[in-house]
Design a protein around this motif. Structure first.
Motif, PDB file in Angstrom:
ATOM      1  N   LEU A  22       0.833  -1.200   0.000  1.00  0.00           N
ATOM      2  CA  LEU A  22       0.000   0.000   0.000  1.00  0.00           C
ATOM      3  C   LEU A  22       0.869   1.251   0.000  1.00  0.00           C
ATOM      4  O   LEU A  22       1.958   1.267   0.571  1.00  0.00           O
ATOM      5  N   GLU A  23       0.378   2.294  -0.625  1.00  0.00           N
ATOM      6  CA  GLU A  23       1.030   3.593  -0.531  1.00  0.00           C
ATOM      7  C   GLU A  23       0.650   4.174   0.819  1.00  0.00           C
ATOM      8  O   GLU A  23      -0.523   4.455   1.067  1.00  0.00           O
ATOM      9  N   LEU A  24       1.607   4.352   1.705  1.00  0.00           N
ATOM     10  CA  LEU A  24       1.317   4.750   3.080  1.00  0.00           C
ATOM     11  C   LEU A  24       1.475   6.255   3.298  1.00  0.00           C
ATOM     12  O   LEU A  24       2.185   6.699   4.200  1.00  0.00           O
ATOM     13  N   THR A  25       0.782   7.033   2.465  1.00  0.00           N
ATOM     14  CA  THR A  25       0.742   8.478   2.673  1.00  0.00           C
ATOM     15  C   THR A  25      -0.574   8.805   3.352  1.00  0.00           C
ATOM     16  O   THR A  25      -1.630   8.296   2.968  1.00  0.00           O
ATOM     17  N   MET A  26      -0.511   9.646   4.388  1.00  0.00           N
ATOM     18  CA  MET A  26      -1.725   9.948   5.142  1.00  0.00           C
ATOM     19  C   MET A  26      -1.778  11.415   5.522  1.00  0.00           C
ATOM     20  O   MET A  26      -0.780  11.997   5.952  1.00  0.00           O
ATOM     21  N   LEU A  27      -2.974  11.983   5.364  1.00  0.00           N
ATOM     22  CA  LEU A  27      -3.259  13.342   5.825  1.00  0.00           C
ATOM     23  C   LEU A  27      -4.071  13.241   7.105  1.00  0.00           C
ATOM     24  O   LEU A  27      -5.097  12.553   7.138  1.00  0.00           O
ATOM     25  N   LEU A  28      -3.596  13.899   8.180  1.00  0.00           N
ATOM     26  CA  LEU A  28      -4.329  13.987   9.434  1.00  0.00           C
ATOM     27  C   LEU A  28      -4.761  15.423   9.631  1.00  0.00           C
ATOM     28  O   LEU A  28      -3.921  16.333   9.575  1.00  0.00           O
ATOM     29  N   VAL A  29      -6.059  15.643   9.838  1.00  0.00           N
ATOM     30  CA  VAL A  29      -6.567  16.995  10.039  1.00  0.00           C
ATOM     31  C   VAL A  29      -7.388  17.022  11.322  1.00  0.00           C
ATOM     32  O   VAL A  29      -8.425  16.363  11.428  1.00  0.00           O
ATOM     33  N   ASP A  30      -6.902  17.783  12.301  1.00  0.00           N
ATOM     34  CA  ASP A  30      -7.606  17.921  13.577  1.00  0.00           C
ATOM     35  C   ASP A  30      -7.140  19.204  14.240  1.00  0.00           C
ATOM     36  O   ASP A  30      -5.946  19.511  14.211  1.00  0.00           O
ATOM     37  N   ASP A  31      -8.054  19.956  14.838  1.00  0.00           N
ATOM     38  CA  ASP A  31      -7.670  21.209  15.484  1.00  0.00           C
ATOM     39  C   ASP A  31      -7.259  21.021  16.945  1.00  0.00           C
ATOM     40  O   ASP A  31      -6.899  21.974  17.618  1.00  0.00           O
ATOM     41  N   ASP A  32      -7.297  19.790  17.427  1.00  0.00           N
ATOM     42  CA  ASP A  32      -6.810  19.460  18.772  1.00  0.00           C
ATOM     43  C   ASP A  32      -5.347  19.018  18.619  1.00  0.00           C
ATOM     44  O   ASP A  32      -5.069  17.868  18.303  1.00  0.00           O
ATOM     45  N   ARG A  33      -4.408  19.948  18.828  1.00  0.00           N
ATOM     46  CA  ARG A  33      -2.993  19.676  18.542  1.00  0.00           C
ATOM     47  C   ARG A  33      -2.432  18.479  19.307  1.00  0.00           C
ATOM     48  O   ARG A  33      -1.754  17.646  18.706  1.00  0.00           O
ATOM     49  N   PRO A  34      -2.680  18.336  20.623  1.00  0.00           N
ATOM     50  CA  PRO A  34      -2.137  17.155  21.308  1.00  0.00           C
ATOM     51  C   PRO A  34      -2.655  15.839  20.709  1.00  0.00           C
ATOM     52  O   PRO A  34      -1.889  14.888  20.524  1.00  0.00           O
ATOM     53  N   ARG A  41       2.277  10.420  15.593  1.00  0.00           N
ATOM     54  CA  ARG A  41       3.334   9.519  16.083  1.00  0.00           C
ATOM     55  C   ARG A  41       2.915   8.060  15.925  1.00  0.00           C
ATOM     56  O   ARG A  41       3.704   7.220  15.488  1.00  0.00           O
ATOM     57  N   ALA A  42       1.671   7.746  16.277  1.00  0.00           N
ATOM     58  CA  ALA A  42       1.198   6.357  16.194  1.00  0.00           C
ATOM     59  C   ALA A  42       1.229   5.853  14.756  1.00  0.00           C
ATOM     60  O   ALA A  42       1.643   4.715  14.496  1.00  0.00           O
ATOM     61  N   PHE A  43       0.806   6.687  13.796  1.00  0.00           N
ATOM     62  CA  PHE A  43       0.819   6.258  12.395  1.00  0.00           C
ATOM     63  C   PHE A  43       2.235   6.200  11.831  1.00  0.00           C
ATOM     64  O   PHE A  43       2.535   5.329  11.027  1.00  0.00           O
ATOM     65  N   GLU A  44       3.094   7.111  12.239  1.00  0.00           N
ATOM     66  CA  GLU A  44       4.490   7.053  11.793  1.00  0.00           C
ATOM     67  C   GLU A  44       5.144   5.764  12.272  1.00  0.00           C
ATOM     68  O   GLU A  44       5.915   5.139  11.541  1.00  0.00           O
ATOM     69  N   GLN A  45       4.834   5.329  13.495  1.00  0.00           N
ATOM     70  CA  GLN A  45       5.381   4.072  14.019  1.00  0.00           C
ATOM     71  C   GLN A  45       4.904   2.875  13.202  1.00  0.00           C
ATOM     72  O   GLN A  45       5.541   1.834  13.195  1.00  0.00           O
ATOM     73  N   ARG A  46       3.785   3.013  12.516  1.00  0.00           N
ATOM     74  CA  ARG A  46       3.235   1.939  11.696  1.00  0.00           C
ATOM     75  C   ARG A  46       3.685   2.053  10.242  1.00  0.00           C
ATOM     76  O   ARG A  46       3.201   1.324   9.383  1.00  0.00           O
ATOM     77  N   GLY A  47       4.576   3.018   9.934  1.00  0.00           N
ATOM     78  CA  GLY A  47       5.155   3.123   8.603  1.00  0.00           C
ATOM     79  C   GLY A  47       4.542   4.165   7.686  1.00  0.00           C
ATOM     80  O   GLY A  47       4.943   4.280   6.523  1.00  0.00           O
ATOM     81  N   PHE A  48       3.587   4.956   8.171  1.00  0.00           N
ATOM     82  CA  PHE A  48       2.953   5.968   7.332  1.00  0.00           C
ATOM     83  C   PHE A  48       3.812   7.221   7.243  1.00  0.00           C
ATOM     84  O   PHE A  48       4.509   7.588   8.191  1.00  0.00           O
ATOM     85  N   THR A  49       3.734   7.900   6.098  1.00  0.00           N
ATOM     86  CA  THR A  49       4.312   9.227   5.923  1.00  0.00           C
ATOM     87  C   THR A  49       3.163  10.205   6.159  1.00  0.00           C
ATOM     88  O   THR A  49       2.155  10.176   5.443  1.00  0.00           O
ATOM     89  N   ILE A  50       3.310  11.053   7.167  1.00  0.00           N
ATOM     90  CA  ILE A  50       2.206  11.884   7.641  1.00  0.00           C
ATOM     91  C   ILE A  50       2.347  13.333   7.203  1.00  0.00           C
ATOM     92  O   ILE A  50       3.428  13.916   7.271  1.00  0.00           O
ATOM     93  N   THR A  51       1.226  13.909   6.785  1.00  0.00           N
ATOM     94  CA  THR A  51       1.086  15.352   6.626  1.00  0.00           C
ATOM     95  C   THR A  51      -0.002  15.755   7.609  1.00  0.00           C
ATOM     96  O   THR A  51      -1.095  15.178   7.597  1.00  0.00           O
ATOM     97  N   PRO A  68      -3.053  12.479  -0.569  1.00  0.00           N
ATOM     98  CA  PRO A  68      -2.600  11.230   0.043  1.00  0.00           C
ATOM     99  C   PRO A  68      -3.499  10.044  -0.289  1.00  0.00           C
ATOM    100  O   PRO A  68      -4.643  10.215  -0.731  1.00  0.00           O
ATOM    101  N   ALA A  69      -2.994   8.854  -0.016  1.00  0.00           N
ATOM    102  CA  ALA A  69      -3.783   7.635  -0.208  1.00  0.00           C
ATOM    103  C   ALA A  69      -4.807   7.462   0.906  1.00  0.00           C
ATOM    104  O   ALA A  69      -5.865   6.866   0.700  1.00  0.00           O
ATOM    105  N   PHE A  70      -4.491   7.994   2.106  1.00  0.00           N
ATOM    106  CA  PHE A  70      -5.365   7.870   3.266  1.00  0.00           C
ATOM    107  C   PHE A  70      -5.532   9.227   3.923  1.00  0.00           C
ATOM    108  O   PHE A  70      -4.629  10.064   3.876  1.00  0.00           O
ATOM    109  N   ALA A  71      -6.685   9.438   4.570  1.00  0.00           N
ATOM    110  CA  ALA A  71      -6.909  10.672   5.319  1.00  0.00           C
ATOM    111  C   ALA A  71      -7.777  10.378   6.527  1.00  0.00           C
ATOM    112  O   ALA A  71      -8.698   9.554   6.469  1.00  0.00           O
ATOM    113  N   VAL A  72      -7.463  11.056   7.618  1.00  0.00           N
ATOM    114  CA  VAL A  72      -8.262  11.016   8.836  1.00  0.00           C
ATOM    115  C   VAL A  72      -8.581  12.466   9.149  1.00  0.00           C
ATOM    116  O   VAL A  72      -7.681  13.268   9.406  1.00  0.00           O
ATOM    117  N   VAL A  73      -9.862  12.809   9.085  1.00  0.00           N
ATOM    118  CA  VAL A  73     -10.277  14.205   9.145  1.00  0.00           C
ATOM    119  C   VAL A  73     -11.293  14.408  10.268  1.00  0.00           C
ATOM    120  O   VAL A  73     -12.291  13.686  10.349  1.00  0.00           O
TER     121      VAL A  73
END
Length: 195
Positions: A22-34, A41-51, A68-73
């Motif tokens: 799989l292409e492990l590119t992921m966009l994470l969008v959330d206004d809660d910074r922590p 960090r959790a997705f990077e540990q699983r091999g994803f390249t995060i934006t 990206p191939a994946f997004a969590v919004v």
């Protein structure tokens, strides 16, 4: 794209997801910074390249520059709405797999998110393994029931908060729409969220 039942270092008894090929590119969008940083960090540990992005503008810019191939919004982003990012990503990359996260769940919004192209809709806080499971779930495969579903008191509290926000934090209007006495509503709003 299958799951195995073997153990993983990410949590006792958590499933290991087969991400090979799989292409492990992921966009994470959330206004809660922590929360955003923990997920990244959790997705990077699983091999994803995060934006990462903290608002609609940053999310749309990330989609425009490298869809990206994946997004969590997150559904609610300050003054914006995560649905805008889903629409933009679907136009740029129709094969992207998207999960919507929200602390204010409701059926109508879930249906809208899925119609726009999200593969699932999860209540916050969702962990990385739960999100990956949703992202990789095939077509009509039923969703796993949540391990820790919200209590009835929490669901009620979330609904009241959502209506309160929709009424622009006007207590009187919120009480009227909920057919609730204003003082009762004020007491509920003053309390912490139930677990």
């Amino acid at each position: 794209m299958s799951e195995t039942a073997t153990q993983t270092p990410h949590g006792a008894g958590a499933p290991v997801h087969d991400l090979s090929g799989l292409e492990l590119t992921m966009l994470l969008v959330d206004d809660d910074r922590p929360f955003l940083n923990r997920l990244a960090r959790a997705f990077e540990q699983r091999g994803f390249t995060i934006t990462s992005a903290e608002n609609v503008g940053e999310g749309l810019a990330a989609v425009a520059s490298a869809p990206p191939a994946f997004a969590v919004v997150d559904m609610r982003l300050g003054t914006g709405n995560g649905l805008e990012i889903i629409e933009a990503l679907r136009r740029r990359r129709p094969d992207a797999r998207i999960v919507i996260l929200t602390g204010y769940g409701n059926i109508a919004t879930a249906v809208t998110a899925v119609k726009l192209g999200a593969v699932d809709y999860l209540a916050k806080p969702a962990d990385a393994d739960e999100i990956i499971g949703a992202l990789l779930r095939k077509g009509d495969a039923p969703a796993e029931p949540p391990a820790n579903p919200m209590s009835a008191d929490r669901v009620r509290w979330e609904h009241i908060q959502r209506v309160y926000e929709m009424c622009e934090r006007n207590v009187s209007e919120t009480a009227r729409r909920l057919s609730m006495h204003r003082r009762t509503l004020q007491r509920i709003l003053a309390k912490r969220a139930p677990r």
